[in-house]
Design an enzyme around this catalytic site. Structure first.
Site, PDB file in Angstrom:
ATOM      1  N   CYS A   1       0.821  -1.217   0.000  1.00  0.00           N
ATOM      2  CA  CYS A   1       0.000   0.000   0.000  1.00  0.00           C
ATOM      3  C   CYS A   1       0.856   1.270   0.000  1.00  0.00           C
ATOM      4  CB  CYS A   1      -1.011  -0.055   1.141  1.00  0.00           C
ATOM      5  SG  CYS A   1      -2.445   0.950   0.781  1.00  0.00           S
TER       6      CYS A   1
ATOM      7  N   HIS B   1      -3.272  -5.245   1.869  1.00  0.00           N
ATOM      8  CA  HIS B   1      -2.574  -5.482   3.143  1.00  0.00           C
ATOM      9  C   HIS B   1      -2.575  -6.960   3.511  1.00  0.00           C
ATOM     10  CE1 HIS B   1      -2.183  -1.293   4.761  1.00  0.00           C
ATOM     11  NE2 HIS B   1      -3.087  -1.088   3.819  1.00  0.00           N
TER      12      HIS B   1
ATOM     13  N   GLU C   1      -0.762  -8.514   5.459  1.00  0.00           N
ATOM     14  CA  GLU C   1      -0.464  -8.709   6.896  1.00  0.00           C
ATOM     15  C   GLU C   1      -1.739  -8.697   7.741  1.00  0.00           C
ATOM     16  OE1 GLU C   1      -0.119  -6.011   5.225  1.00  0.00           O
ATOM     17  OE2 GLU C   1      -0.628  -4.260   6.433  1.00  0.00           O
TER      18      GLU C   1
HETATM   19  N1  GLN Z   1      -3.610   6.313   1.032  1.00  0.00           N
HETATM   20  C1  GLN Z   1      -2.281   6.088   1.526  1.00  0.00           C
HETATM   21  C2  GLN Z   1      -1.264   6.873   0.709  1.00  0.00           C
HETATM   22  O1  GLN Z   1      -1.578   7.406  -0.297  1.00  0.00           O
HETATM   23  C3  GLN Z   1      -1.946   4.612   1.509  1.00  0.00           C
HETATM   24  C4  GLN Z   1      -2.929   3.852   2.376  1.00  0.00           C
HETATM   25  C5  GLN Z   1      -2.362   2.625   3.020  1.00  0.00           C
HETATM   26  O2  GLN Z   1      -1.171   2.404   3.090  1.00  0.00           O
HETATM   27  N2  GLN Z   1      -3.233   1.829   3.579  1.00  0.00           N
HETATM   28  O3  GLN Z   1      -0.144   6.960   1.080  1.00  0.00           O
END
Ligand code: GLN
Length: 189
Positions: free
Chosen positions: A78, A171, A173
């Site tokens: 992410c 995610h 994890e």
């Molecule tokens: N929206 C976050 C970003 O742009 C990422 C979200 C996340 O890591 N769950 O950095």
């Protein structure tokens, strides 16, 4: 046993530490360039990529991290995926550029910030389905040559690999399935 670091400046590093241990690695938190030198691979967790970027600069970790990625595997989830990408949009942002992908941040829109989906996994990685938890996730809009797509959701790549590096827009994890972390542990070494 591999010793894997989890970048612990911000975000959900603790869940990754546990997941890595369950997947059979020794997992340690990494906050300094010295600690980075002592691990075989690194996870960049989810969180807020702009904040993480600021902290990386503040701690003098940005360049060491890029250099580390030239020789050791990094798994970005992410926000970690956003930091690993070559191009970042919405808004544009500096990144490590270690994986040849283009990502759009928060691409699923404000109304559907988070979702749990089931995504099919490529045959070479065991096949079947896998749970994918998306939280204000980016979408991978461009995949460069040499980037392998391991899973897609709604047609968009959500798990990709290039050389030693692995990227997930979700995610892993936060699910019980440890196959993605195991995949990373088998990577590039
Ligand atoms: N929206 C976050 C970003 O742009 C990422 C979200 C996340 O890591 N769950 O950095």
């Amino acid at each position: 046993m591999k010793r894997i670091g989890v970048l612990a400046l911000q975000g959900d590093f603790e869940a990754h530490r546990k997941a890595l241990e369950e997947a059979g690695a020794e997992a340690v938190e990494v906050r300094t360039a010295e600690e980075l030198e002592r691990v075989d691979g690194l996870v960049i967790p989810g969180g807020e990529s702009t904040t993480m970027l600021k902290l990386l600069r503040l701690e003098g970790l940005f360049e060491p991290l890029r250099a580390f990625g030239e020789r050791r595997p990094i798994f970005g989830t992410c926000a970690g995926a956003i930091l690993l990408a070559r191009d970042v949009a919405n808004p544009p942002q500096e990144s490590l550029g270690l994986v040849d992908i283009g990502v759009e941040r928060n691409a699923y829109g404000r109304q559907v910030d988070s979702r749990v989906a089931r995504v099919p996994l490529a045959e070479e990685n065991g096949g079947g389905e896998m749970e994918a938890v998306f939280i204000r996730a980016p979408i991978i809009r461009r995949v460069g040559e040499g980037v392998r797509v391991l899973a897609r959701y709604n047609g968009d790549p959500v798990l990709v690999a290039q050389g030693r590096h692995l990227v997930a827009t979700f995610h892993p994890e936060l699910s019980r399935d440890r196959r993605v972390h195991q995949l990373f542990l088998g990577n590039g070494q």
